[in-house]
Motif scaffolding. Structure first.
Motif, PDB file in Angstrom:
ATOM      1  N   ILE A  81      18.572  -0.834  -8.982  1.00 13.95           N
ATOM      2  CA  ILE A  81      18.257  -1.622 -10.182  1.00 13.95           C
ATOM      3  C   ILE A  81      19.416  -2.569 -10.466  1.00 13.95           C
ATOM      4  CG2 ILE A  81      17.731  -1.524 -12.649  1.00 13.95           C
ATOM      5  CD1 ILE A  81      16.575   1.249 -12.206  1.00 13.95           C
ATOM      6  N   PHE A  82      19.084  -3.830 -10.720  1.00 12.97           N
ATOM      7  CA  PHE A  82      20.122  -4.816 -11.012  1.00 12.97           C
ATOM      8  C   PHE A  82      20.663  -4.647 -12.427  1.00 12.97           C
ATOM      9  CE2 PHE A  82      17.802  -6.775  -7.538  1.00 12.97           C
ATOM     10  CZ  PHE A  82      18.829  -7.243  -6.751  1.00 12.97           C
ATOM     11  N   GLY A  83      19.775  -4.519 -13.368  1.00 10.69           N
ATOM     12  CA  GLY A  83      20.255  -4.312 -14.727  1.00 10.69           C
ATOM     13  C   GLY A  83      19.329  -4.904 -15.762  1.00 10.69           C
ATOM     14  N   THR A  84      18.862  -4.061 -16.681  1.00 11.16           N
ATOM     15  CA  THR A  84      17.961  -4.494 -17.742  1.00 11.16           C
ATOM     16  C   THR A  84      18.385  -3.811 -19.045  1.00 11.16           C
ATOM     17  OG1 THR A  84      16.165  -4.623 -16.127  1.00 11.16           O
ATOM     18  CG2 THR A  84      15.540  -4.694 -18.450  1.00 11.16           C
ATOM     19  N   GLN A 288       9.847  -5.622 -10.909  1.00 11.37           N
ATOM     20  CA  GLN A 288       9.793  -4.953 -12.208  1.00 11.37           C
ATOM     21  C   GLN A 288      11.192  -4.897 -12.826  1.00 11.37           C
ATOM     22  OE1 GLN A 288       8.470  -0.897 -11.975  1.00 11.37           O
ATOM     23  NE2 GLN A 288       7.714  -0.878 -14.066  1.00 11.37           N
ATOM     24  N   HIS A 289      11.292  -5.323 -14.074  1.00 12.23           N
ATOM     25  CA  HIS A 289      12.548  -5.286 -14.836  1.00 12.23           C
ATOM     26  C   HIS A 289      13.640  -6.142 -14.197  1.00 12.23           C
ATOM     27  CE1 HIS A 289      10.630  -2.228 -17.157  1.00 12.23           C
ATOM     28  NE2 HIS A 289      10.655  -1.337 -16.188  1.00 12.23           N
ATOM     29  N   GLY A 290      13.271  -7.127 -13.379  1.00 12.57           N
ATOM     30  CA  GLY A 290      14.265  -8.015 -12.793  1.00 12.57           C
ATOM     31  C   GLY A 290      14.473  -9.249 -13.648  1.00 12.57           C
ATOM     32  N   SER A 291      15.396 -10.091 -13.205  1.00  9.92           N
ATOM     33  CA  SER A 291      15.684 -11.305 -13.966  1.00  9.92           C
ATOM     34  C   SER A 291      14.502 -12.263 -13.978  1.00  9.92           C
ATOM     35  CB  SER A 291      16.906 -12.003 -13.349  1.00  9.92           C
ATOM     36  OG  SER A 291      16.659 -12.335 -11.996  1.00  9.92           O
ATOM     37  N   MET A 310      -0.540 -12.251 -17.933  1.00 13.29           N
ATOM     38  CA  MET A 310      -1.377 -11.729 -16.843  1.00 13.29           C
ATOM     39  C   MET A 310      -0.687 -10.577 -16.123  1.00 13.29           C
ATOM     40  SD  MET A 310      -2.856 -15.361 -15.355  1.00 13.29           S
ATOM     41  CE  MET A 310      -3.910 -14.586 -14.139  1.00 13.29           C
ATOM     42  N   VAL A 311       0.637 -10.687 -15.943  1.00 14.08           N
ATOM     43  CA  VAL A 311       1.374  -9.608 -15.279  1.00 14.08           C
ATOM     44  C   VAL A 311       1.468  -8.387 -16.181  1.00 14.08           C
ATOM     45  CG1 VAL A 311       3.639  -8.966 -14.384  1.00 14.08           C
ATOM     46  CG2 VAL A 311       2.678 -11.186 -13.806  1.00 14.08           C
ATOM     47  N   ARG A 312       1.684  -8.596 -17.480  1.00 13.15           N
ATOM     48  CA  ARG A 312       1.796  -7.482 -18.413  1.00 13.15           C
ATOM     49  C   ARG A 312       0.469  -6.744 -18.538  1.00 13.15           C
ATOM     50  NH1 ARG A 312       3.134  -9.208 -24.382  1.00 13.15           N
ATOM     51  NH2 ARG A 312       1.016 -10.005 -24.078  1.00 13.15           N
ATOM     52  N   GLU A 313      -0.661  -7.455 -18.463  1.00 16.46           N
ATOM     53  CA  GLU A 313      -1.964  -6.814 -18.552  1.00 16.46           C
ATOM     54  C   GLU A 313      -2.295  -6.007 -17.301  1.00 16.46           C
ATOM     55  OE1 GLU A 313      -4.576 -10.044 -19.226  1.00 16.46           O
ATOM     56  OE2 GLU A 313      -3.890 -10.425 -21.283  1.00 16.46           O
ATOM     57  N   ASN A 314      -1.655  -6.317 -16.201  1.00 19.71           N
ATOM     58  CA  ASN A 314      -1.906  -5.605 -14.949  1.00 19.71           C
ATOM     59  C   ASN A 314      -0.573  -5.166 -14.344  1.00 19.71           C
ATOM     60  OD1 ASN A 314      -3.070  -4.530 -12.638  1.00 19.71           O
ATOM     61  ND2 ASN A 314      -3.389  -6.538 -11.670  1.00 19.71           N
ATOM     62  N   PRO A 315       0.023  -4.102 -14.851  1.00 18.02           N
ATOM     63  CA  PRO A 315       1.359  -3.679 -14.377  1.00 18.02           C
ATOM     64  C   PRO A 315       1.387  -3.229 -12.934  1.00 18.02           C
ATOM     65  CG  PRO A 315       0.414  -2.031 -15.861  1.00 18.02           C
ATOM     66  CD  PRO A 315      -0.501  -3.217 -15.911  1.00 18.02           C
ATOM     67  N   ASP A 316       0.222  -3.010 -12.325  1.00 18.39           N
ATOM     68  CA  ASP A 316       0.203  -2.585 -10.921  1.00 18.39           C
ATOM     69  C   ASP A 316       0.739  -3.665  -9.994  1.00 18.39           C
ATOM     70  OD1 ASP A 316      -0.857  -0.163 -11.625  1.00 18.39           O
ATOM     71  OD2 ASP A 316      -2.938  -0.770 -11.334  1.00 18.39           O
ATOM     72  N   LEU A 318       3.480  -5.284 -10.376  1.00 19.10           N
ATOM     73  CA  LEU A 318       4.935  -5.264 -10.381  1.00 19.10           C
ATOM     74  C   LEU A 318       5.457  -4.301  -9.318  1.00 19.10           C
ATOM     75  CD1 LEU A 318       5.554  -5.161 -14.242  1.00 19.10           C
ATOM     76  CD2 LEU A 318       5.688  -7.148 -12.732  1.00 19.10           C
ATOM     77  N   GLU A 319       6.555  -4.681  -8.674  1.00 19.39           N
ATOM     78  CA  GLU A 319       7.142  -3.860  -7.620  1.00 19.39           C
ATOM     79  C   GLU A 319       8.556  -3.446  -8.016  1.00 19.39           C
ATOM     80  OE1 GLU A 319       5.624  -2.679  -5.086  1.00 19.39           O
ATOM     81  OE2 GLU A 319       3.748  -3.812  -5.330  1.00 19.39           O
ATOM     82  N   LYS A 320       8.965  -2.267  -7.524  1.00 16.68           N
ATOM     83  CA  LYS A 320      10.266  -1.723  -7.889  1.00 16.68           C
ATOM     84  C   LYS A 320      11.407  -2.395  -7.123  1.00 16.68           C
ATOM     85  CE  LYS A 320       8.514   2.824  -9.251  1.00 16.68           C
ATOM     86  NZ  LYS A 320       8.585   4.281  -9.026  1.00 16.68           N
ATOM     87  N   THR A 321      11.162  -2.773  -5.875  1.00 16.05           N
ATOM     88  CA  THR A 321      12.188  -3.426  -5.060  1.00 16.05           C
ATOM     89  C   THR A 321      11.606  -4.669  -4.405  1.00 16.05           C
ATOM     90  OG1 THR A 321      11.659  -2.175  -3.051  1.00 16.05           O
ATOM     91  CG2 THR A 321      13.254  -1.199  -4.571  1.00 16.05           C
ATOM     92  N   ILE A 322      12.510  -5.534  -3.952  1.00 12.03           N
ATOM     93  CA  ILE A 322      12.075  -6.752  -3.275  1.00 12.03           C
ATOM     94  C   ILE A 322      11.372  -6.417  -1.963  1.00 12.03           C
ATOM     95  CG2 ILE A 322      12.898  -8.871  -2.173  1.00 12.03           C
ATOM     96  CD1 ILE A 322      15.126  -8.944  -4.250  1.00 12.03           C
ATOM     97  N   SER A 323      11.869  -5.412  -1.248  1.00  9.41           N
ATOM     98  CA  SER A 323      11.234  -5.018   0.019  1.00  9.41           C
ATOM     99  C   SER A 323       9.807  -4.557  -0.201  1.00  9.41           C
ATOM    100  CB  SER A 323      12.053  -3.910   0.689  1.00  9.41           C
ATOM    101  OG  SER A 323      13.346  -4.370   1.009  1.00  9.41           O
TER     102      SER A 323
END
Length: 489
Positions: A81-84, A288-291, A310-316, A318-323
């Motif tokens: 996590i980078f930081g949020t 997810q939770h990135g800059s 649109m992204v907030r309505e469909n949280p699926d 969002l990805e945890k990492t760039i990879s």
């Protein structure tokens, strides 16, 4: 010359100050395993020895340590996590800097207004803008109906229709010629000059079968005997040869094609972030939770607000990492997926094999990656000067070219660019292109019909009277013989 001497003396003075102020400095630096910025090549997970790692950040730190004499260890947390800022508390590597757990953070850390309130950022290491990463258009998996219809694609429907009509017409003409022409097998069998099997060579059924076998380039046992029949059959053979060769050449060209023009247009119509909000065929998400997520969350522009909603309505999405985001772009098959990320890392992933990614630049805003220091850290200025020196002497550029190189081309699409993918040109053979073969066939059939009519006329005017006279002579010779036999009895 005097200016160069003064510049050299000034640079030497700066380096002397750096050496004096940071001598014996030892730093604990936090970073994340994000290729190509940092990756572990040896040792165990979580190792703090810099020798166990390589990457863009590692090389930058090594070059800085040559200007500023410091030693460092790497703290590589597993959370990625980078930081949020959550409920008033910072997490990730930004949180580690804020809580004085490490001296600084060296990672692709985006400079944001929120983070600037918690930490101090160094001179920018890289600049970037938000881009849309997508998979290059490939031919979709066709249905059974599409697979069957694809076999007939090399030729236009009009060519197929007229070829079938030509087959039916020519088969009928061959049957009529072989049935009516006095020089054919049927007539010869009546005169006793051919067998019954030979007489059945061109019945209605066999005539159609003969031309169909010629269409498949199969051999034959017996061909028409008359000149008119042979001309018609020869013209059909020429037509079939042109048909098969044209079909094969067009099919070969079609199989060389990658994505269809429709597939390309489906993807290249996405030229900006605003285009994503105007369609529903392609899902899109971000880290997810990135800059990038924070940028859209704090945006005031209507189209950027729409993307965040649109992204907030469909949280699926969002990805945890760039990879994870890149893998989803590559492997999504039920519905295409686009990943919004920074252009620096997008460039790296898009230039790596299997060369199946590209990104659309939308540089309406730009930002930068920087190191993060604790507030009012006393060594921040010395490190900033070192970064400036690396930038001015071109070393920073060389390091970037080293780690962001790749084998793939055509990985970026300019929003104003019209031609984005060079597809092999392919055109279905239409009736206009194939009309020459049909004209030759028509000429051959007409010539064969004219020759057949001439053969019938010649036979009736010349050969038939001779044949009837010969029969009468034979009959007259047989009649005295029969009378003599009766007298003897």
């Amino acid at each position: 010359m005097l200016g160069m001497i003064r510049c050299g003396c000034s640079l030497l003075g700066i380096i002397t100050v750096l050496l004096a102020s940071c001598e014996g400095l030892s730093l604990n630096i936090s970073s994340l395993l994000v290729p190509p910025y940092l990756r572990r090549v040896s040792g165990v997970a979580g190792s703090s020895d810099p020798k166990n790692y390589e990457g863009f950040m590692k090389d930058v730190l090594d070059e800085m340590s040559k200007l500023v004499p410091f030693n460092y260890t790497l703290h590589v947390p597993s959370h990625g996590i980078f930081g949020t800022l959550r409920n008033g508390t910072w997490d990730g590597i930004v949180g580690e800097v804020v809580n004085y757990e490490v001296d600084m953070a060296a990672a692709p850390l985006t400079v944001t207004s929120t983070r600037t309130e918690a930490v101090d950022f160094s001179i920018p290491i890289q600049n970037f803008g938000p881009v849309i990463v997508m998979k290059k258009p490939t031919s979709y998996q066709p249905s059974l109906g599409d697979r069957l219809s694809r076999v007939f694609t090399p030729l236009d429907q009009s060519v197929w229709l007229l070829s079938i009509l030509a087959y039916l017409a020519v088969s009928t003409i061959v049957y009529v010629i072989c049935h009516c022409n006095p020089y054919e097998w049927r007539r010869m069998a009546k005169d006793g000059e051919a067998t019954v099997r030979e007489a059945e060579s061109f019945t209605c059924y066999n005539s159609f079968w003969f031309l169909l076998s010629a269409w498949a380039w199969q051999g034959y046992v017996r061909a028409p005997r008359s000149l008119g029949g042979r001309i018609v059959v020869m013209s059909w053979w020429v037509y079939i040869m042109m048909f098969v060769l044209t079909f094969t050449a067009s099919l070969t060209n079609m199989l060389r094609m990658g994505p269809t023009p429709e597939d390309v247009r489906e993807f290249t119509r996405i030229r900006s972030l605003d285009d994503l909000t105007k369609q529903t065929d392609i899902e899109f998400g971000m880290l997810q939770h990135g800059s990038t997520y924070q940028y859209f969350e704090n945006a005031k522009v209507p189209n950027l607000i729409r993307i965040h909603e649109m992204v907030r309505e469909n949280p699926d999405v969002l990805e945890k990492t760039i990879s994870d985001g890149i893998n989803r772009v590559r492997t999504s098959w039920r519905k295409d997926y686009a990943f919004i990320m920074e252009s620096a890392m997008a460039k790296y992933y898009s230039k790596q094999e299997p060369c199946d990614l590209f990104f659309v630049g939308d540089f309406t805003t730009t930002s930068s990656y920087s190191f993060a220091y604790s507030k009012n850290w006393k060594h921040a200025k010395e490190l900033d000067i070192a970064i400036l020196l690396l930038r001015e002497n071109g070393i920073l550029r060389l390091i970037e070219e080293k780690w962001f190189a790749g084998k793939c081309d055509g990985f970026m699409i300019n929003p104003s660019q019209d031609d984005v993918f060079n597809l092999p040109p392919y055109y279905t053979v239409d009736l206009g292109s194939f009309s020459g073969a049909l004209i030759l066939l028509l000429i051959g059939v007409l010539l064969g019909a004219v020759v057949t009519i001439a053969e019938v006329v010649i036979y009736r005017k010349v050969e038939l009277p001779k044949t009837e006279a010969r029969r009468e002579l034979v009959a007259d010779n047989q009649q005295p013989l029969s009378q003599t036999a009766q007298t003897k009895v």
